[in-house]
Design an enzyme around this catalytic site. Sequence first.
Site, PDB file in Angstrom:
ATOM      1  N   GLU A   1      32.408  14.284  24.610  1.00 37.18           N
ATOM      2  CA  GLU A   1      32.183  15.236  23.522  1.00 37.18           C
ATOM      3  C   GLU A   1      33.546  15.698  23.026  1.00 37.18           C
ATOM      4  O   GLU A   1      34.315  16.319  23.753  1.00 37.18           O
ATOM      5  CB  GLU A   1      31.323  16.405  24.019  1.00 37.18           C
ATOM      6  CG  GLU A   1      30.934  17.390  22.952  1.00 37.18           C
ATOM      7  CD  GLU A   1      30.150  16.778  21.777  1.00 37.18           C
ATOM      8  OE1 GLU A   1      29.649  15.629  21.886  1.00 37.18           O
ATOM      9  OE2 GLU A   1      30.058  17.441  20.741  1.00 37.18           O
TER      10      GLU A   1
ATOM     11  N   GLU B   1      35.864  17.077  12.766  1.00 31.87           N
ATOM     12  CA  GLU B   1      36.548  16.292  13.788  1.00 31.87           C
ATOM     13  C   GLU B   1      36.668  14.826  13.399  1.00 31.87           C
ATOM     14  O   GLU B   1      37.706  14.203  13.641  1.00 31.87           O
ATOM     15  CB  GLU B   1      35.832  16.469  15.126  1.00 31.87           C
ATOM     16  CG  GLU B   1      36.120  17.853  15.706  1.00 31.87           C
ATOM     17  CD  GLU B   1      34.978  18.444  16.506  1.00 31.87           C
ATOM     18  OE1 GLU B   1      34.015  17.713  16.777  1.00 31.87           O
ATOM     19  OE2 GLU B   1      35.044  19.636  16.841  1.00 31.87           O
TER      20      GLU B   1
ATOM     21  N   ASP C   1      27.287  21.327  21.130  1.00 37.35           N
ATOM     22  CA  ASP C   1      27.131  20.787  22.491  1.00 37.35           C
ATOM     23  C   ASP C   1      25.667  20.503  22.784  1.00 37.35           C
ATOM     24  O   ASP C   1      25.317  19.529  23.448  1.00 37.35           O
ATOM     25  CB  ASP C   1      27.655  21.778  23.540  1.00 37.35           C
ATOM     26  CG  ASP C   1      29.075  22.205  23.244  1.00 37.35           C
ATOM     27  OD1 ASP C   1      29.804  21.424  22.610  1.00 37.35           O
ATOM     28  OD2 ASP C   1      29.442  23.329  23.624  1.00 37.35           O
TER      29      ASP C   1
END
Length: 459
Positions: free
Chosen positions: A266, A296, A439
């Site tokens: 992750e 990201e 998450d």
Amino acid sequence: MGLLDDARELSIYTAYNTNVDAITFLDEETVQGLIDEFGAEAVRKRMDEYPREINEPLDFVARLVHALKTGKPMAVPLVNEELHTWFDSHFKYDIERMGGQAGIIANLLASLDFRRVIVYTPHLARKQAEMFVDRPNLLYPVVEDGRLTFRHPREAYRENDPIKVNRIFEFRAGTTFKLGSETVRVPFSGRFIVSARFESIRIYTEPELKPFLPEIGLQVDGAILSGYQGIKLRYSDGKDANHYLREAKRDILLLKREKDVKVHLEFASIQNRELRKKVIYNLFPLVDSVGMDEAEIAHVLNALGYSKLADRIFTYNRIEDTVLGGKILVDEMNLEVLQIHTIYYIMYITHADNPLSEGELRSSLELATTLAAARASLGDITSPEDFKVGMKVPYNEYGEFVKLRFEEAKRRLRTREYKVVIIPTRLVRNPVSTVGLGDTISAGAFTSYLAMLRKKGKL
Ligand code: AMP
């Protein structure tokens, strides 16, 4: 809930990062107070400089106001330990809870009644240990008399371990304040994270435990690794990022030694470009699955040299560019699966020979967004039943638009050598908290992906 039930039969290992999140819910007066304290001009000037680390209070205020303007979740490292007193004098903390991807994912999967969740974090102070949910399926590896055993984290803490406290500022869409003559209205709910980056906190597996990683690998169906953003380029004892990344590589190889256990990495935002590049080049080729958000993927592409594409993603957020970027990443790093989550959609990109069908891949993403919607509605997931709350959350208002743009993108780009699937997110209008939603998406996606592989005998 069929797929969730299948996923719950799995055992998962997760490492490395845990911390205590001290959460403040920001209101308009507090934000305005900060701007007035430093002066709008000074804040604006520092915003233009875009500090990558927080060294003094103005760095914090500038990056916070920037995050509020864009409504995008951000995390900036705090490198000056002395600023704790400034923060303590300016904010009161509404909640303290488990933070760090490994900690959040461990609590989530344990609460969902997964068969077994083995969580490892190199620093386990008592306060940190108490943040873990009290479930018998949650275990921490301990080496005793040269043998590997497991205990609940609350029974495995070490009194003198350091503790990492991140300060999280939750903001709400619609919050309005003045930056000089400009009126700023926050476009999305989100959070700004001031993450503590101190010498004492490191990302690694203790040498005594390391030889047992192959045994842990044998005992689980998958591993979720995270926290590499916490590595520093250099430490005062002479160790550096290269050292910790070499060890991180060894950890993955050890986990996979006895059985090719699937590993998900992750990815979280890494402000330092050099470190970001090192993490990508060292670790991506060794793992099977990577998850990240839209900002990201842009950063990653930038680090790989695709700066024009990265800029386009940052500026326009077009699905077509994200698909293109995803294809590049899957190919260059030879990933089995890449998962990208954004506020309006979640996407998987795999090679065409992936054992799961596009429909199955979609159902994995469905599970992921439903879990995140449940967490956003409730603030936390405490039992498998909570999943149902997510099923009542409607898809976001751009759902149809997302599908349309995606079909267009597929027509324009060559996607025959890939499986690319996308689903709109279920979006909670007034989330209780937005911490850990990414998450949650990644843990839900990866474990349901594994569950389907397992059903097909491919795990
Ligand atoms: P990250 O930026 O990695 O923390 O991921 C945040 C993700 O959580 C987004 O990409 C969305 O898919 C999801 N998310 C954010 N806000 C909400 C919300 N209010 N309701 C449901 N899901 C959300």
